[in-house]
Design an enzyme around this catalytic site. Structure first.
Site, PDB file in Angstrom:
ATOM      1  N   HIS A  94     -17.026  52.838 -31.356  1.00  0.00           N
ATOM      2  CA  HIS A  94     -16.182  53.013 -30.168  1.00  0.00           C
ATOM      3  C   HIS A  94     -16.500  54.331 -29.470  1.00  0.00           C
ATOM      4  O   HIS A  94     -16.486  54.408 -28.243  1.00  0.00           O
ATOM      5  CB  HIS A  94     -14.703  52.943 -30.544  1.00  0.00           C
ATOM      6  CG  HIS A  94     -14.296  51.621 -31.122  1.00  0.00           C
ATOM      7  ND1 HIS A  94     -14.649  50.414 -30.545  1.00  0.00           N
ATOM      8  CD2 HIS A  94     -13.576  51.299 -32.235  1.00  0.00           C
ATOM      9  CE1 HIS A  94     -14.167  49.421 -31.273  1.00  0.00           C
ATOM     10  NE2 HIS A  94     -13.515  49.935 -32.302  1.00  0.00           N
TER      11      HIS A  94
ATOM     12  N   LEU B  72     -15.570  55.455  -6.019  1.00  0.00           N
ATOM     13  CA  LEU B  72     -15.516  54.299  -6.928  1.00  0.00           C
ATOM     14  C   LEU B  72     -14.086  54.134  -7.419  1.00  0.00           C
ATOM     15  O   LEU B  72     -13.475  55.104  -7.861  1.00  0.00           O
ATOM     16  CB  LEU B  72     -16.437  54.516  -8.134  1.00  0.00           C
ATOM     17  CG  LEU B  72     -16.424  53.395  -9.179  1.00  0.00           C
ATOM     18  CD1 LEU B  72     -17.296  52.216  -8.740  1.00  0.00           C
ATOM     19  CD2 LEU B  72     -16.915  53.889 -10.544  1.00  0.00           C
TER      20      LEU B  72
ATOM     21  N   ASP C 133     -18.038  44.598 -25.265  1.00  0.00           N
ATOM     22  CA  ASP C 133     -17.920  44.103 -26.642  1.00  0.00           C
ATOM     23  C   ASP C 133     -19.144  44.474 -27.479  1.00  0.00           C
ATOM     24  O   ASP C 133     -20.259  44.532 -26.954  1.00  0.00           O
ATOM     25  CB  ASP C 133     -17.723  42.579 -26.621  1.00  0.00           C
ATOM     26  CG  ASP C 133     -17.205  42.055 -27.948  1.00  0.00           C
ATOM     27  OD1 ASP C 133     -16.609  42.830 -28.713  1.00  0.00           O
ATOM     28  OD2 ASP C 133     -17.402  40.856 -28.219  1.00  0.00           O
TER      29      ASP C 133
HETATM   30  C1  IPE Z   1     -12.408  41.710 -26.171  1.00  0.00           C
HETATM   31  O1  IPE Z   1     -13.180  41.904 -27.302  1.00  0.00           O
HETATM   32  C2  IPE Z   1     -11.544  42.897 -25.904  1.00  0.00           C
HETATM   33  C3  IPE Z   1     -12.235  44.127 -25.495  1.00  0.00           C
HETATM   34  C4  IPE Z   1     -13.513  44.266 -25.284  1.00  0.00           C
HETATM   35  C5  IPE Z   1     -11.375  45.260 -25.292  1.00  0.00           C
HETATM   36  P1  IPE Z   1     -12.734  41.365 -28.729  1.00  0.00           P
HETATM   37  O2  IPE Z   1     -13.815  41.747 -29.671  1.00  0.00           O
HETATM   38  O3  IPE Z   1     -11.369  41.839 -29.051  1.00  0.00           O
HETATM   39  O4  IPE Z   1     -12.688  39.794 -28.487  1.00  0.00           O
HETATM   40  P2  IPE Z   1     -12.695  38.606 -29.550  1.00  0.00           P
HETATM   41  O5  IPE Z   1     -11.617  38.905 -30.538  1.00  0.00           O
HETATM   42  O6  IPE Z   1     -14.033  38.582 -30.204  1.00  0.00           O
HETATM   43  O7  IPE Z   1     -12.453  37.383 -28.737  1.00  0.00           O
HETATM   44  C1  IPE Z   2     -15.197  46.029 -28.317  1.00  0.00           C
HETATM   45  O1  IPE Z   2     -16.004  46.127 -29.441  1.00  0.00           O
HETATM   46  C2  IPE Z   2     -14.220  47.159 -28.209  1.00  0.00           C
HETATM   47  C3  IPE Z   2     -12.826  46.782 -28.491  1.00  0.00           C
HETATM   48  C4  IPE Z   2     -12.381  45.578 -28.660  1.00  0.00           C
HETATM   49  C5  IPE Z   2     -11.873  47.875 -28.559  1.00  0.00           C
HETATM   50  P1  IPE Z   2     -15.589  45.448 -30.813  1.00  0.00           P
HETATM   51  O2  IPE Z   2     -14.853  46.455 -31.621  1.00  0.00           O
HETATM   52  O3  IPE Z   2     -14.883  44.179 -30.580  1.00  0.00           O
HETATM   53  O4  IPE Z   2     -17.019  45.191 -31.449  1.00  0.00           O
HETATM   54  P2  IPE Z   2     -17.442  43.939 -32.328  1.00  0.00           P
HETATM   55  O5  IPE Z   2     -17.233  42.707 -31.491  1.00  0.00           O
HETATM   56  O6  IPE Z   2     -16.584  43.946 -33.553  1.00  0.00           O
HETATM   57  O7  IPE Z   2     -18.882  44.194 -32.617  1.00  0.00           O
HETATM   58 MG    MG Z   3     -15.565  42.253 -30.415  1.00  0.00          MG
END
Ligand code: IPE
Ligand code: IPE
Ligand code: MG
Length: 238
Positions: A29, A123, A12
């Site tokens: 990303h 792995l 995240d």
């Molecule tokens: C969780 O992250 C999903 C992934 C890392 C793929 P999100 O950014 O979507 O989670 P929330 O919405 O903050 O809970």
């Molecule tokens: C996690 O990073 C990746 C996905 C959920 C695809 P985020 O896109 O949720 O990044 P933040 O939480 O908005 O910084």
């Molecule tokens: Mg996020």
């Protein structure tokens, strides 16, 4: 030092990483893919045997269409670019999640990558894409019901989408949030949890080592008392 056999990661913080640099979220990303490539390598160097990452959740469809399509394109790109290297390094790839809703092209790419790496042993790398813990439990129960099998903890466990590996020993979430966000609801029952404030693109080797070191200091009791853990084997079984 005790190295976790299976590490699961909620990657995240990509969006915030990009926003802080005044870049579009998709740029975060892309950086996240670089961080993941390094993470896979580092896990192998540290003797981790299974890595499971959360790349796209069932709920991430709710994001703006532009970001969703950017993530789909990134998956297709990563498949084309990364699989030969993973293959050379001995990585066994699995894509875990609901494949309905993915394009035919992406689906074919996933199946091809899995078939190409199926014999690798260094792995096991599970990429959870269009995955949700609730989806996983529901699909397992539906599969058992369709076969007319009784629903027990054991039969559900065997029908779950990560039945080819044991449960994660260590569950890491980067990006500062302390929640599961519908990741491995069933499999994380006894995982050690570790939260890092680092945004995923910044989660480097030192950060992973810090998580592994923290894990080494944990006492996993699985419901037992501390005394039982230090008692000789014979007594422990009693
Ligand atoms: C969780 O992250 C999903 C992934 C890392 C793929 P999100 O950014 O979507 O989670 P929330 O919405 O903050 O809970
Ligand atoms: C996690 O990073 C990746 C996905 C959920 C695809 P985020 O896109 O949720 O990044 P933040 O939480 O908005 O910084
Ligand atoms: Mg996020």
């Amino acid at each position: 030092m005790t190295t976790p056999h299976h590490i699961a990661i909620v990657m995240d913080g990509n969006g915030r990483w990009a926003t802080r640099r005044l870049l579009p979220r998709v740029a975060g990303h892309k950086k996240g893919v670089d961080a993941l490539r390094n993470c896979v390598k580092h896990c192998m160097e540290r003797g981790v045997k299974v890595l499971t990452v959360f790349a796209f959740s069932s709920e991430n469809w709710n994001r703006p269409a532009e970001e969703v399509s950017g993530l789909m394109e990134l998956l297709a790109l990563a498949l084309a670019r990364e699989v030969p290297q993973l293959q050379a390094e001995g990585v066994q790839l699995h894509f875990v999640g609901n494949r309905e809703g993915l394009s035919d092209k992406v689906r074919a790419g996933l199946a091809q990558a899995e078939a190409a790496t199926a014999g690798n042993q260094r792995l096991v790398f599970n990429v959870c894409f269009n995955y949700g813990g609730r989806w996983d439990i529901a699909q397992a129960a539906a599969a058992l019901a369709a076969r007319g099998e009784p629903i027990t903890e054991g039969s559900l466990d065997r029908a779950m989408s990560l039945a080819h590996v044991g449960d994660p020993d260590l569950l890491v979430r980067t990006g500062g949030e302390q929640r599961i966000s519908n990741f491995l609801l069933w499999q994380a029952a006894y995982s050690e949890l570790y939260f890092s404030d680092k945004l995923w693109p910044d989660f480097d080797e030192a950060a992973l080592d810090a998580a592994i070191a923290d894990y080494a200091g944990r006492e996993r009791r699985f419901g037992r008392t501390p005394e039982q853990l230090t008692a000789p084997r014979a007594r422990r079984a009693a």
